[in-house]
Design a protein around this motif. Structure first.
Motif, mmCIF file in Angstrom:
data_model
loop_
_atom_site.group_PDB
_atom_site.id
_atom_site.type_symbol
_atom_site.label_atom_id
_atom_site.label_comp_id
_atom_site.label_asym_id
_atom_site.label_seq_id
_atom_site.Cartn_x
_atom_site.Cartn_y
_atom_site.Cartn_z
ATOM 1 N N UNK A 1 0.837 -1.198 0.000
ATOM 2 C CA UNK A 1 0.000 0.000 0.000
ATOM 3 C C UNK A 1 0.874 1.251 0.000
ATOM 4 N N UNK A 2 1.934 1.231 0.791
ATOM 5 C CA UNK A 2 2.857 2.373 0.817
ATOM 6 C C UNK A 2 3.421 2.632 -0.576
ATOM 7 N N UNK A 3 3.868 1.578 -1.246
ATOM 8 C CA UNK A 3 4.454 1.769 -2.576
ATOM 9 C C UNK A 3 3.416 2.280 -3.571
ATOM 10 N N UNK A 4 2.191 1.773 -3.484
ATOM 11 C CA UNK A 4 1.137 2.278 -4.365
ATOM 12 C C UNK A 4 0.965 3.784 -4.202
ATOM 13 N N UNK A 5 1.095 4.255 -2.952
ATOM 14 C CA UNK A 5 0.948 5.683 -2.707
ATOM 15 C C UNK A 5 2.054 6.519 -3.314
ATOM 16 N N UNK A 6 3.249 5.944 -3.446
ATOM 17 C CA UNK A 6 4.365 6.710 -4.019
ATOM 18 C C UNK A 6 4.228 6.886 -5.525
ATOM 19 N N UNK A 7 3.453 6.033 -6.179
ATOM 20 C CA UNK A 7 3.346 6.098 -7.642
ATOM 21 C C UNK A 7 1.991 6.624 -8.104
ATOM 22 N N UNK B 1 15.036 -1.593 -2.727
ATOM 23 C CA UNK B 1 16.494 -1.766 -2.760
ATOM 24 C C UNK B 1 17.200 -0.420 -2.869
ATOM 25 N N UNK B 2 16.619 0.502 -3.630
ATOM 26 C CA UNK B 2 17.217 1.833 -3.758
ATOM 27 C C UNK B 2 17.223 2.573 -2.421
ATOM 28 N N UNK B 3 16.191 2.351 -1.621
ATOM 29 C CA UNK B 3 16.095 3.045 -0.332
ATOM 30 C C UNK B 3 16.978 2.427 0.740
ATOM 31 N N UNK C 1 11.799 2.536 6.351
ATOM 32 C CA UNK C 1 11.092 1.337 5.888
ATOM 33 C C UNK C 1 11.160 0.246 6.956
ATOM 34 N N UNK C 2 12.317 0.102 7.588
ATOM 35 C CA UNK C 2 12.434 -0.880 8.659
ATOM 36 C C UNK C 2 11.477 -0.556 9.801
ATOM 37 N N UNK C 3 11.395 0.721 10.153
ATOM 38 C CA UNK C 3 10.469 1.130 11.220
ATOM 39 C C UNK C 3 9.024 0.858 10.793
ATOM 40 N N UNK C 4 8.736 1.115 9.530
ATOM 41 C CA UNK C 4 7.396 0.855 9.002
ATOM 42 C C UNK C 4 7.033 -0.620 9.176
ATOM 43 N N UNK C 5 7.950 -1.505 8.802
ATOM 44 C CA UNK C 5 7.690 -2.945 8.910
ATOM 45 C C UNK C 5 7.468 -3.336 10.368
ATOM 46 N N UNK D 1 6.918 -8.812 0.089
ATOM 47 C CA UNK D 1 8.052 -7.988 0.525
ATOM 48 C C UNK D 1 8.043 -7.757 2.034
ATOM 49 N N UNK D 2 6.879 -7.480 2.608
ATOM 50 C CA UNK D 2 6.837 -7.182 4.046
ATOM 51 C C UNK D 2 7.308 -8.369 4.889
ATOM 52 N N UNK D 3 6.807 -9.589 4.665
ATOM 53 C CA UNK D 3 7.334 -10.716 5.449
ATOM 54 C C UNK D 3 8.832 -10.917 5.255
ATOM 55 N N UNK D 4 9.297 -10.762 4.026
ATOM 56 C CA UNK D 4 10.722 -10.976 3.760
ATOM 57 C C UNK D 4 11.580 -9.978 4.539
ATOM 58 N N UNK D 5 11.175 -8.709 4.546
ATOM 59 C CA UNK D 5 11.919 -7.702 5.298
ATOM 60 C C UNK D 5 11.787 -7.927 6.799
ATOM 61 N N UNK D 6 10.618 -8.376 7.233
ATOM 62 C CA UNK D 6 10.427 -8.650 8.660
ATOM 63 C C UNK D 6 11.392 -9.736 9.131
ATOM 64 N N UNK D 7 11.568 -10.771 8.336
ATOM 65 C CA UNK D 7 12.473 -11.849 8.727
ATOM 66 C C UNK D 7 13.922 -11.371 8.734
ATOM 67 N N UNK D 8 14.263 -10.451 7.832
ATOM 68 C CA UNK D 8 15.607 -9.874 7.849
ATOM 69 C C UNK D 8 15.848 -9.090 9.135
ATOM 70 N N UNK D 9 14.775 -8.577 9.732
ATOM 71 C CA UNK D 9 14.871 -7.828 10.987
ATOM 72 C C UNK D 9 14.736 -8.740 12.203
#
Length: 545
Positions: free
Chosen positions: A84-90, A110-112, A121-125, A324-332
């Protein structure tokens, strides 16, 4: 931003934080508070001048608007807060499909990553997962998504604006993940012995793909499969990328008509720093440059990654919403993420990617009724003759949906009959067949009968369609066994494995990836799954576990 503006923003953050606390602790109307937060965020953010929280608010509004207008695509139903966040940026840009959306999303994230906004983004997750836990709602639940707006505001994610150069409209203009490689790409020259190496390539055996983790061997396996479907694999270089993807990533139930598009999206989804990208770029541009199959293979042999093991990032499907969200969550180091469909843990990432890809493709084709697909995994106890008829019926139905270029053929896998076989449907569901014509199959059927009898004794009735066959023995109602329970069983078995004549590393690998690959079961797994299991097994053996 001036001092007065900063004071106003800090005040708004404090108010939102206070309101949010009341919501969680006192059960006040989180819907109202979420709507108020969305209103504040949309007033203080405009397209092109967005914070992360503001982008989320605009994305949430975009989803709602599309739903009201009846223009929302099927894949919108699979989105989570990070989508949803990414949809808002575009916004107001529309995406061609879920694949273009997901690849653009991941490229942007990846750019961010190495910027100050990557921390945001980490805080968002963390906030999304924390809200899910606090409110007892799945992370992709509509009520959670509304309440999350206030939490993002309270977390300070509206205090920093994204510079225009980092917004997708600017940052993804020439992005490989969105547009593919340039046709001006400089390709490597074939090695001097390319002709001999290509000849040996075609002479290799299909069985090697279960033991060799290189693109060369997996590609050869895929070409053999497509050749079995009467496709011109030696005449058209456009068959090479789908062949690699088919052998590496797909389940037997996936339709050939999907392979070309899925292969492209998988190939462009990888980070440009991946060592596999030069291999994939050759495969992507070869048809456009009208390269022959022999020339393409020769150039592939000039790339070291073609004959080296696959990098880990190539073994996961990421080109769908909700991943993407679960993948980043596991990285954290967040251990699990609860969605409306299931509770995700790291070992389920490959499975949920496959299932999302297949289910969305099946929904888009509206093929469920034609193929009479099952909604969930089940155990098939038909006779071997009935099973063969069902398998052929599914394959025949799938073949009728192949593209004209395929000549009506489906991808074939020539595997010997096994005691246990899983047939995959086009929507990602599956049925397990146990053959009673083998001693191993008979043992498994006896075990299932014993489990059914245990269910009857425990609950005094026959199991229903939604009841777990393997249940918590201490629960009063049929309750599935948890991952923690299975992990505990495997750990206990590993501790006593030597006494039972087993390699404990085998059990540790099973616990790590969430499945086990054996001679009997391997036909139901993709090459990427086999590779992941073999690597886990090797790690635990090396560690002496």
């Amino acid at each position: 931003m001036g001092k007065a503006s900063r004071k106003k923003q800090k005040k708004r953050v404090r108010e939102a934080s206070s309101d949010l606390s009341a919501t969680v602790t006192s059960g006040h109307d989180s819907r109202t508070l979420g709507e108020e937060a969305l209103g504040r965020l949309m007033r203080s953010n405009t397209p092109g001048k967005l914070s992360l929280a503001g982008a989320y608010a605009w994305g949430y509004a975009a989803l709602g608007h599309a739903q009201q207008e009846g223009t929302d695509p099927l894949w919108h139903q699979e989105t989570d807060p990070l989508d949803v966040l990414f949809l808002g940026t575009v916004w107001p840009k529309n995406f061609r499909d879920e694949f273009e959306f997901a690849n653009a999303r991941d490229a942007w994230l990846r750019l961010l990553r190495d910027t100050v906004h990557g921390k945001g983004i980490q805080r968002f997750v963390r906030e999304a997962v924390s809200a899910s836990e606090d409110l007892g709602l799945p992370v992709d639940d509509a009520r959670l998504m509304l309440a999350l707006a206030g939490r993002l505001e309270a977390a300070g994610l509206d205090q920093r604006r994204l510079p225009r150069r980092l917004l997708p409209e600017s940052s993804l203009q020439d992005c490989r993940a969105v547009h593919g490689p340039s046709l001006d790409l400089r390709l490597p020259d074939p090695p001097e012995d390319a002709k001999e190496r290509v000849q040996r390539f075609w002479e290799g055996s299909e069985e090697e793909s279960w033991f060799d983790e290189t693109p060369r061997t997996v590609l050869r396996d895929g070409l053999h499969r497509l050749e079995g479907s009467e496709l011109p694999v030696k005449e058209e270089s456009g068959m090479l990328l789908p062949a690699l993807y088919t052998a590496l990533m797909t389940k037997p139930g996936e339709l050939l008509e999907d392979m070309g598009r899925h292969a492209w999206e998988w190939a462009v989804s990888l980070d440009e720093s991946s060592p596999l990208v030069p291999v994939l770029d050759i495969l992507l541009v070869a048809p456009e440059l009208e390269m022959s199959v022999t020339e393409t293979l020769g150039r592939l042999f000039a790339v070291p990654a073609f004959t080296e093991p696959f990098p880990p990032d190539a073994l996961l499907w990421t080109s769908s919403p909700g991943l993407a969200l679960p993948r980043l969550a596991f990285e954290l180091d967040i251990p699990e993420v609860t969605t409306q469909d299931r509770t995700l843990t790291p070992d389920l990432l490959d499975w949920v990617g496959m299932h999302t890809r297949m289910s969305l493709s099946a929904a888009a084709r509206d093929s469920s009724a034609d193929l009479d697909l099952e909604d969930t995994d089940s155990t098939q106890q038909d006779s071997d003759g009935q099973w063969a008829e069902r398998r052929e019926a599914v394959r025949e139905a799938a073949q009728q949906r192949m593209r004209k270029k395929s000549g009506g053929a489906a991808v074939t896998r020539h595997r010997p009959s096994r005691p246990v076989e899983r047939i995959w449907n086009a929507d990602g569901s599956s049925v397990i067949h146990i053959s009673t014509g083998t001693s191993r199959g008979q043992q498994l059927m006896e075990g299932l009968e014993n489990q059914l009898e245990a269910f009857r004794e425990k609950f005094g009735r026959e199991p229903g369609p939604g009841d777990p066959l393997f249940f918590d023995p201490d629960a009063d109602e049929p309750t599935p066994l948890t991952k923690e329970y299975f992990d505990g069983v495997l750990m206990h078995m590993a501790e006593h494995a030597t006494e039972m004549g087993m390699d404990p590393a085998f059990l540790h690998a099973w616990r790590e990836v969430g499945y086990v690959v054996t001679e009997e079961t391997r036909s139901g797994f993709s090459a990427s799954e086999v590779i992941a299991f073999n690597r886990a097994l090797a790690r635990h053996q090396e560690a002496g576990e």
